[in-house]
Scaffold this active site. Structure first.
Site, PDB file in Angstrom:
ATOM      1  N   ASN A  57       0.803  -1.227   0.000  1.00  0.00           N
ATOM      2  CA  ASN A  57       0.000   0.000   0.000  1.00  0.00           C
ATOM      3  C   ASN A  57       0.840   1.284   0.000  1.00  0.00           C
ATOM      4  O   ASN A  57       0.405   2.296  -0.526  1.00  0.00           O
ATOM      5  CB  ASN A  57      -0.999  -0.010   1.159  1.00  0.00           C
TER       6      ASN A  57
ATOM      7  N   GLU B 211       7.631   1.919  14.933  1.00  0.00           N
ATOM      8  CA  GLU B 211       8.395   2.612  13.886  1.00  0.00           C
ATOM      9  C   GLU B 211       8.333   4.108  14.180  1.00  0.00           C
ATOM     10  O   GLU B 211       7.514   4.582  14.976  1.00  0.00           O
ATOM     11  CB  GLU B 211       7.799   2.313  12.506  1.00  0.00           C
TER      12      GLU B 211
ATOM     13  N   CYS C 172      -3.512   0.338   6.954  1.00  0.00           N
ATOM     14  CA  CYS C 172      -3.605  -0.568   8.109  1.00  0.00           C
ATOM     15  C   CYS C 172      -4.310   0.073   9.304  1.00  0.00           C
ATOM     16  O   CYS C 172      -5.014  -0.598  10.047  1.00  0.00           O
ATOM     17  CB  CYS C 172      -2.206  -0.983   8.516  1.00  0.00           C
TER      18      CYS C 172
ATOM     19  N   GLU D  47       4.648  -4.715  11.970  1.00  0.00           N
ATOM     20  CA  GLU D  47       3.588  -3.719  11.745  1.00  0.00           C
ATOM     21  C   GLU D  47       2.481  -4.420  10.977  1.00  0.00           C
ATOM     22  O   GLU D  47       2.584  -4.615   9.771  1.00  0.00           O
ATOM     23  CB  GLU D  47       4.144  -2.545  10.924  1.00  0.00           C
TER      24      GLU D  47
HETATM   25  P1  NDP Z   1       1.284  -9.666   3.334  1.00  0.00           P
HETATM   26  O1  NDP Z   1       1.297 -10.056   4.747  1.00  0.00           O
HETATM   27  O2  NDP Z   1       0.639 -10.568   2.344  1.00  0.00           O
HETATM   28  O3  NDP Z   1       2.783  -9.447   2.802  1.00  0.00           O
HETATM   29  C1  NDP Z   1       3.707  -8.578   3.420  1.00  0.00           C
HETATM   30  C2  NDP Z   1       5.112  -8.853   2.892  1.00  0.00           C
HETATM   31  O4  NDP Z   1       5.606 -10.083   3.408  1.00  0.00           O
HETATM   32  C3  NDP Z   1       5.168  -9.000   1.364  1.00  0.00           C
HETATM   33  O5  NDP Z   1       6.376  -8.463   0.901  1.00  0.00           O
HETATM   34  C4  NDP Z   1       5.117 -10.493   1.191  1.00  0.00           C
HETATM   35  O6  NDP Z   1       5.586 -10.920  -0.059  1.00  0.00           O
HETATM   36  C5  NDP Z   1       5.990 -10.950   2.351  1.00  0.00           C
HETATM   37  N1  NDP Z   1       5.759 -12.335   2.770  1.00  0.00           N
HETATM   38  C6  NDP Z   1       4.650 -13.111   2.612  1.00  0.00           C
HETATM   39  N2  NDP Z   1       4.828 -14.316   3.193  1.00  0.00           N
HETATM   40  C7  NDP Z   1       6.089 -14.324   3.722  1.00  0.00           C
HETATM   41  C8  NDP Z   1       6.856 -15.286   4.453  1.00  0.00           C
HETATM   42  N3  NDP Z   1       6.374 -16.489   4.782  1.00  0.00           N
HETATM   43  N4  NDP Z   1       8.107 -14.944   4.858  1.00  0.00           N
HETATM   44  C9  NDP Z   1       8.600 -13.715   4.572  1.00  0.00           C
HETATM   45  N5  NDP Z   1       7.921 -12.775   3.867  1.00  0.00           N
HETATM   46  C10 NDP Z   1       6.674 -13.060   3.463  1.00  0.00           C
HETATM   47  O7  NDP Z   1       0.638  -8.216   3.298  1.00  0.00           O
HETATM   48  P2  NDP Z   1       0.081  -7.390   2.080  1.00  0.00           P
HETATM   49  O8  NDP Z   1       1.196  -7.047   1.155  1.00  0.00           O
HETATM   50  O9  NDP Z   1      -1.119  -8.072   1.546  1.00  0.00           O
HETATM   51  O10 NDP Z   1      -0.356  -6.019   2.808  1.00  0.00           O
HETATM   52  C11 NDP Z   1      -1.564  -5.839   3.457  1.00  0.00           C
HETATM   53  C12 NDP Z   1      -1.431  -6.047   4.952  1.00  0.00           C
HETATM   54  O11 NDP Z   1      -0.409  -5.213   5.474  1.00  0.00           O
HETATM   55  C13 NDP Z   1      -2.693  -5.670   5.708  1.00  0.00           C
HETATM   56  O12 NDP Z   1      -2.994  -6.637   6.661  1.00  0.00           O
HETATM   57  C14 NDP Z   1      -2.322  -4.383   6.395  1.00  0.00           C
HETATM   58  O13 NDP Z   1      -3.042  -4.108   7.545  1.00  0.00           O
HETATM   59  C15 NDP Z   1      -0.881  -4.565   6.650  1.00  0.00           C
HETATM   60  N6  NDP Z   1      -0.242  -3.268   6.807  1.00  0.00           N
HETATM   61  C16 NDP Z   1       0.204  -2.882   8.056  1.00  0.00           C
HETATM   62  C17 NDP Z   1       0.758  -1.647   8.258  1.00  0.00           C
HETATM   63  C18 NDP Z   1       1.290  -1.248   9.594  1.00  0.00           C
HETATM   64  O14 NDP Z   1       2.176  -0.398   9.629  1.00  0.00           O
HETATM   65  N7  NDP Z   1       0.833  -1.779  10.685  1.00  0.00           N
HETATM   66  C19 NDP Z   1       0.856  -0.675   7.159  1.00  0.00           C
HETATM   67  C20 NDP Z   1       0.404  -1.190   5.903  1.00  0.00           C
HETATM   68  C21 NDP Z   1      -0.141  -2.440   5.747  1.00  0.00           C
HETATM   69  P3  NDP Z   1       4.580 -11.057  -1.307  1.00  0.00           P
HETATM   70  O15 NDP Z   1       3.358 -10.248  -1.028  1.00  0.00           O
HETATM   71  O16 NDP Z   1       5.360 -10.552  -2.442  1.00  0.00           O
HETATM   72  O17 NDP Z   1       4.246 -12.510  -1.375  1.00  0.00           O
END
Ligand code: NDP
Length: 488
Positions: free
Chosen positions: A157, A462, A288, A254
């Site tokens: 995002n 953060e 988020c 996060e």
């Molecule tokens: P994901 O949890 O699907 O992915 C986050 C990252 O982790 C991606 O780069 C993903 O790779 C990677 N990843 C996935 N599985 C693994 C694994 N087993 N080991 C290591 N890395 C892994 O999140 P989204 O990208 O779908 O983002 C949306 C989510 O993020 C929402 O739940 C939102 O609330 C949260 N979010 C939280 C924020 C905060 O600051 N608290 C801010 C913004 C979003 P890939 O996707 O390429 O497979």
């Protein structure tokens, strides 16, 4: 507006101060959410690429940590200046990567990255240990030391902001970083890496590798890595935290949320409606910390809903690159499907659809913003994170009741309250179980303030000085001023 011609990056990865390609990795398309067009192609990192990034970071980190904080900070602040000079170009790229309208990206993404680099650049020269006096002249001093090689894993995002929110404090403390963007938005982090090099960061200090979860997982489990900082969903957070625990690594998580925004009868109605709009529809709801459970006190409920629907109807959906647009598409077809399914669930659960909620046919991943009223605490749309433009409005009678209901969630990222009663405002802020709370506003996250979650929404913080604690460790050095004795 025509898409820029140069969205295809020079290569997939950025390692040791230069672009690196390895076409042996699984290829994936970069898709512009505004139209669904393919605007680039990158390759997931192969084991050789992952190893090269880890070696580059490991080799570069000690000399970076040995530089003075002031010198490191100067490089970060120079990067912030370059980002500000190129804000327009970087904002266009962010719009291409995510589909968020240019009217947002011009003010919220590269600028936020620049803030982080400037803030942590400023702090770098101030990082110190402490002196602890002991009896008989003995004393302890502490050294604040870098952790080593850190891994950043990003959600889709805010790809520029997340890279900088993780990279800036990591680098300020003398660490090196390998950042893996989400496969959905691979473009922006490469620019952050390129600009850091231009600003004078030594090769290997900030590297970017592309790929899906497996690449992230390979980084997290590698013994050369000391710390993992993830922005992502709770299920991914669980997996990454567990994998990091096995290697006893530091973590920052996060994660997601289902945050409450509580509006009392005495609130300034227009401001409360603005907050509900910002906290649900900015970035097409893909934030988020959004206040997706909007609790409205019964006395103003219908007035609030009427004004909310009226103002939401004036949103301008359209070409994200046209600055007149203020609501963009979803980031991907898959995310749009998830959101549409939740809208159907809300209707089936008996919530009242007050506005929108339909898919917009045609190219790109468009959807109307959705407002549900008469939502109850047990409905899936009030319990689960949707991550799209779906607002649930619930009603309440008393302060005590609403606080208990606001906290009745596994999440604890954020919370907000609108009231003109100053003591109630502070009671609510103290009562919320959440990492970031707001009084009479919502979703403002300046770099000076700590940001992070309670409960399932994460661990660590953060931004602010708090982030320094999560990217450095203290060594204590005991100094004896006296002869050492032994029992025999
Ligand atoms: P994901 O949890 O699907 O992915 C986050 C990252 O982790 C991606 O780069 C993903 O790779 C990677 N990843 C996935 N599985 C693994 C694994 N087993 N080991 C290591 N890395 C892994 O999140 P989204 O990208 O779908 O983002 C949306 C989510 O993020 C929402 O739940 C939102 O609330 C949260 N979010 C939280 C924020 C905060 O600051 N608290 C801010 C913004 C979003 P890939 O996707 O390429 O497979």
């Amino acid at each position: 507006m025509p898409l820029p011609k140069d969205t295809q990056p020079k290569a997939s990865h950025y390692i040791n101060g230069a672009y690196v390609e390895d076409t042996g990795g699984t290829p994936f398309d970069v898709i512009y959410p505004g139209t669904g067009e393919v605007i680039g192609k990158v390759h997931a990192a192969t084991p050789a690429v992952i190893d090269a990034a880890l070696e580059a970071a490991r080799a570069a980190q000690p000399a970076w940590a040995a530089m003075s904080g002031t010198e490191r900070g100067r490089i970060l602040r120079r990067a912030a200046d370059i980002i500000r000079e190129r804000n327009h170009e970087l904002s266009v790229l962010e719009t291409c990567d995510t589909g968020k309208p240019l009217s947002e990206t011009l003010v919220a993404d590269a600028t936020s990255a620049a803030d982080a680099l400037e803030y942590f650049g400023g702090l770098a020269g101030t990082l110190t240990g402490e002196h602890i006096q002991l009896p008989d002249g003995d004393f302890v001093y502490t050294r604040r030391e870098a952790l080593g090689v850190c891994v950043g894993l990003g959600a889709w995002n805010y790809p520029t902001q997340i890279a900088a929110w993780k990279g800036a404090p990591a680098l300020a403390c003398g660490n090196a970083m390998i950042f893996k963007p989400s496969e959905t938005t691979p473009l922006c982090a490469l620019k952050v890496a390129e600009i850091l090099t231009e600003a004078g960061a030594p090769p290997g200090i900030f590297n970017v590798v592309q790929g899906m979860g497996e690449v992230g997982s390979a980084l997290v489990t590698d013994p050369r890595v000391a710390k993992v900082s993830l922005t992502g969903s709770v299920p991914t957070g669980r997996k990454v935290y567990a994998a990091a625990a096995d290697g006893m690594k530091y973590v920052t998580m996060e994660l997601g949320g289902k945050s409450p925004l509580v509006i009392f009868d005495d609130a300034d109605l227009e401001s409360a409606v603005s907050a509900a709009i910002n906290g649900n529809f900015y970035s097409t709801g893909q934030i988020c910390s959004n206040g997706t459970r909007v609790f409205v006190q019964k006395g103003i409920k219908e007035k609030f809903l009427a004004r909310l629907a009226e103002r939401t109807a004036s949103a301008t959906l359209g070409d994200p690159l046209d600055e007149a647009t203020n609501l963009g598409p979803m980031v991907s077809a898959a995310q749009r499907e998830i959101v549409l399914r939740y809208i159907e669930t809300g209707k089936a659960e008996g919530a009242r659809m007050v506005f929108g909620g339909k898919a917009i046919e045609g190219d790109g991943f468009w959807i109307e913003p959705a407002i549900f009223a008469d939502v109850t605490d047990d409905m899936a749309i009030a319990r689960e994170e949707i991550f799209g433009p779906v607002m649930s409005v619930l009603d309440f009678d008393t302060e005590e009741e609403v606080l208990a209901r606001a906290n009745d969630t596994e999440f604890g990222l954020s919370a907000g309250v609108f009231t003109r009663d100053i003591t109630r405002a502070h009671r609510m802020a103290a009562g919320f179980r959440a990492g970031s709370t707001w009084i009479n506003t919502y979703n403002l996250t300046p770099v000076e303030a700590p940001f992070g979650g309670s409960k399932m929404s994460g661990v660590g913080r953060e931004n602010s000085r708090a982030a320094i604690e999560h990217f450095s460790e203290r060594k204590s050095v005991y100094v004896s001023m006296n002869p050492t004795e032994a029992p025999f």
